[in-house]
Write a protein that holds these residues in place. Structure first.
Motif, PDB file in Angstrom:
ATOM      1  N   GLY A  96      -7.742  15.734  26.751  1.00  0.00           N
ATOM      2  CA  GLY A  96      -9.241  16.305  26.733  1.00  0.00           C
ATOM      3  C   GLY A  96      -8.489  18.032  26.802  1.00  0.00           C
ATOM      4  N   VAL A  97      -9.129  19.164  27.232  1.00  0.00           N
ATOM      5  CA  VAL A  97      -9.497  21.131  26.725  1.00  0.00           C
ATOM      6  C   VAL A  97     -11.091  21.114  27.146  1.00  0.00           C
ATOM      7  CG1 VAL A  97     -10.388  20.611  24.450  1.00  0.00           C
ATOM      8  CG2 VAL A  97      -9.279  22.391  24.956  1.00  0.00           C
ATOM      9  N   GLY A  98      -9.987  22.815  28.237  1.00  0.00           N
ATOM     10  CA  GLY A  98     -11.533  23.612  28.971  1.00  0.00           C
ATOM     11  C   GLY A  98     -12.666  23.646  28.023  1.00  0.00           C
ATOM     12  N   VAL A  99     -13.870  23.939  27.869  1.00  0.00           N
ATOM     13  CA  VAL A  99     -14.838  24.139  27.537  1.00  0.00           C
ATOM     14  C   VAL A  99     -14.959  25.904  28.106  1.00  0.00           C
ATOM     15  CG1 VAL A  99     -16.022  22.540  28.221  1.00  0.00           C
ATOM     16  CG2 VAL A  99     -16.642  23.529  25.876  1.00  0.00           C
ATOM     17  N   SER A 100     -15.408  26.471  27.587  1.00  0.00           N
ATOM     18  CA  SER A 100     -16.827  27.608  27.698  1.00  0.00           C
ATOM     19  C   SER A 100     -17.547  28.377  26.621  1.00  0.00           C
ATOM     20  CB  SER A 100     -15.186  29.106  28.389  1.00  0.00           C
ATOM     21  OG  SER A 100     -14.887  29.455  26.893  1.00  0.00           O
ATOM     22  N   GLN A 136     -15.370  22.985  33.392  1.00  0.00           N
ATOM     23  CA  GLN A 136     -14.960  21.391  32.791  1.00  0.00           C
ATOM     24  C   GLN A 136     -14.250  21.522  32.282  1.00  0.00           C
ATOM     25  OE1 GLN A 136     -18.306  18.775  31.557  1.00  0.00           O
ATOM     26  NE2 GLN A 136     -19.726  20.595  32.906  1.00  0.00           N
ATOM     27  N   ARG A 137     -13.274  20.325  31.488  1.00  0.00           N
ATOM     28  CA  ARG A 137     -12.991  20.226  30.211  1.00  0.00           C
ATOM     29  C   ARG A 137     -14.099  19.001  29.906  1.00  0.00           C
ATOM     30  NH1 ARG A 137      -7.578  21.631  30.336  1.00  0.00           N
ATOM     31  NH2 ARG A 137      -6.848  19.232  28.921  1.00  0.00           N
ATOM     32  N   SER A 196     -23.478  25.103  31.591  1.00  0.00           N
ATOM     33  CA  SER A 196     -22.524  24.539  31.720  1.00  0.00           C
ATOM     34  C   SER A 196     -21.678  25.227  33.016  1.00  0.00           C
ATOM     35  CB  SER A 196     -20.322  24.813  30.401  1.00  0.00           C
ATOM     36  OG  SER A 196     -19.899  25.002  30.646  1.00  0.00           O
ATOM     37  N   LEU A 238     -13.635  25.840  22.034  1.00  0.00           N
ATOM     38  CA  LEU A 238     -12.792  25.346  23.149  1.00  0.00           C
ATOM     39  C   LEU A 238     -12.005  26.386  23.345  1.00  0.00           C
ATOM     40  CD1 LEU A 238     -12.968  21.628  21.282  1.00  0.00           C
ATOM     41  CD2 LEU A 238     -14.207  22.223  23.201  1.00  0.00           C
ATOM     42  N   GLU A 239     -11.037  25.709  24.147  1.00  0.00           N
ATOM     43  CA  GLU A 239      -9.858  27.110  25.077  1.00  0.00           C
ATOM     44  C   GLU A 239      -9.341  26.888  24.680  1.00  0.00           C
ATOM     45  OE1 GLU A 239      -7.417  27.283  28.768  1.00  0.00           O
ATOM     46  OE2 GLU A 239      -7.652  25.244  28.140  1.00  0.00           O
ATOM     47  N   TYR A 267     -14.078  14.856  27.411  1.00  0.00           N
ATOM     48  CA  TYR A 267     -12.331  14.576  27.205  1.00  0.00           C
ATOM     49  C   TYR A 267     -12.735  13.499  25.864  1.00  0.00           C
ATOM     50  CZ  TYR A 267     -11.213  16.177  31.642  1.00  0.00           C
ATOM     51  OH  TYR A 267     -10.682  16.821  32.218  1.00  0.00           O
ATOM     52  N   HIS A 274      -6.805  16.986  20.818  1.00  0.00           N
ATOM     53  CA  HIS A 274      -6.665  17.551  22.195  1.00  0.00           C
ATOM     54  C   HIS A 274      -7.373  15.839  23.279  1.00  0.00           C
ATOM     55  CE1 HIS A 274      -5.802  22.008  22.790  1.00  0.00           C
ATOM     56  NE2 HIS A 274      -6.568  21.465  21.326  1.00  0.00           N
TER      57      HIS A 274
END
Length: 289
Positions: free
Chosen positions: A23-27, A275-276, A272, A31-32, A278, A20
């Motif tokens: 960047g990639v989404g995070v939760s 956000q993403r 958190s 990672l997404e 990077y 990625h």
């Protein structure tokens, strides 16, 4: 301070990584789309490169609302993430000692994976009703060290089919030092993809991550819960699926501890805002004392 140099997901557990660079989404789940799918055998047991190294040549990619899988000498297979071809009936899945739920992606996907791996198998996606949490006994030693740095809401840590925790961080300097032993043995250096990390970083000396409590930036904090114990899987070439002897021998010679052979840090999100992450992003380091 550390700097993120690479971000990777493994959409299908034990298959190839997806990089990625943008960047990639995070939760709290990771990672997404990381390890959102799992391949299981006829007995419903999850399959990995430990026994099926050819899984390394299966290359999933999730983008624009679709997942596509590729493998040598096979037609690409692609379907919508929203496509209602899955059986909604929950399928029990055990990942080591943790129980969770998947839903079957259907006969077409099952036949494709069975052909590639030359054994009957099914592809499952995380079920919408799955509720899998980090085991409390894994978190408590970290809480004992944290001394109020961050709190952990264990019931918010639902994640999919990763082994034990939703994130894996690895230090480029640690790999560089390990590769010195690999080269001394007469073998070629191994790339970081052998360790199947989510977040690769630079900025710490080799193996300094062993002493890190967590890393953070405004609005986001990760707890380094425990070192990652290593099986022979890093010996699998992630481009070819071939199995060698390195870096396993180098790890055995330099990274043996009471817990096992260690490389990298398993982590969870403890704070958190949406956000993403990077490449190039900096994170502050908190040490355990």
């Amino acid at each position: 301070m550390i700097t993120i140099t690479g971000l990777f997901t493994h959409p299908i557990k034990s298959c190839a990584a997806q990089a990625h660079p943008d960047g990639v989404g995070v939760s709290v789940a990771g990672l997404e789309h990381d390890r959102e799918w799992v391949v299981v055998d006829q007995a419903g047991v999850f399959m990995t490169q430990r026994r099926w190294p050819r899984m390394a040549v299966i290359r999933p990619r999730v983008e624009q609302g679709r997942i596509t899988v590729q493998a040598p000498d096979m037609p690409d297979l692609s379907w919508s993430l929203d496509q209602g071809q899955c059986d909604d009936a929950p399928v029990p899945v055990r990942i080591w000692t943790a129980d969770t739920l998947g839903r079957d992606e259907g006969d077409v996907a099952a036949q494709w994976f069975s052909t590639v791996l030359q054994t009957p198998c099914r592809l499952l996606r995380r079920h919408i009703d799955a509720r899998r949490y980090v085991l409390p006994e894994r978190v408590q030693p970290w809480l004992d060290k944290a001394q109020g740095w961050r709190s952990v809401d264990k019931q918010a840590q639902g994640f999919a089919f990763a082994d034990a925790l939703p994130f894996l961080f690895t230090n480029q300097a640690s790999l560089d030092e390990l590769n010195q032993l690999v080269v001394q043995s007469g073998e070629s250096p191994v790339p970081m993809d052998r360790f199947r990390a989510n977040v690769v970083f630079e900025g710490l000396p080799a193996y300094e991550e062993d002493y890190v409590l967590g890393v953070s930036a405004p609005g986001i904090s990760f707890a380094f819960i425990r070192p990652c114990t290593r099986c022979p899987m890093p010996n699998v070439n992630q481009l070819t699926g071939q199995v060698g002897v390195q870096p396993g021998l180098a790890l055995a010679a330099s990274r043996q501890f009471e817990q096992g052979t260690l490389f990298g840090m398993q982590a969870m999100l403890v704070q958190s805002e949406p956000q993403r992450l990077y490449p190039g992003q900096s994170l502050d380091v908190e040490y355990a004392f």
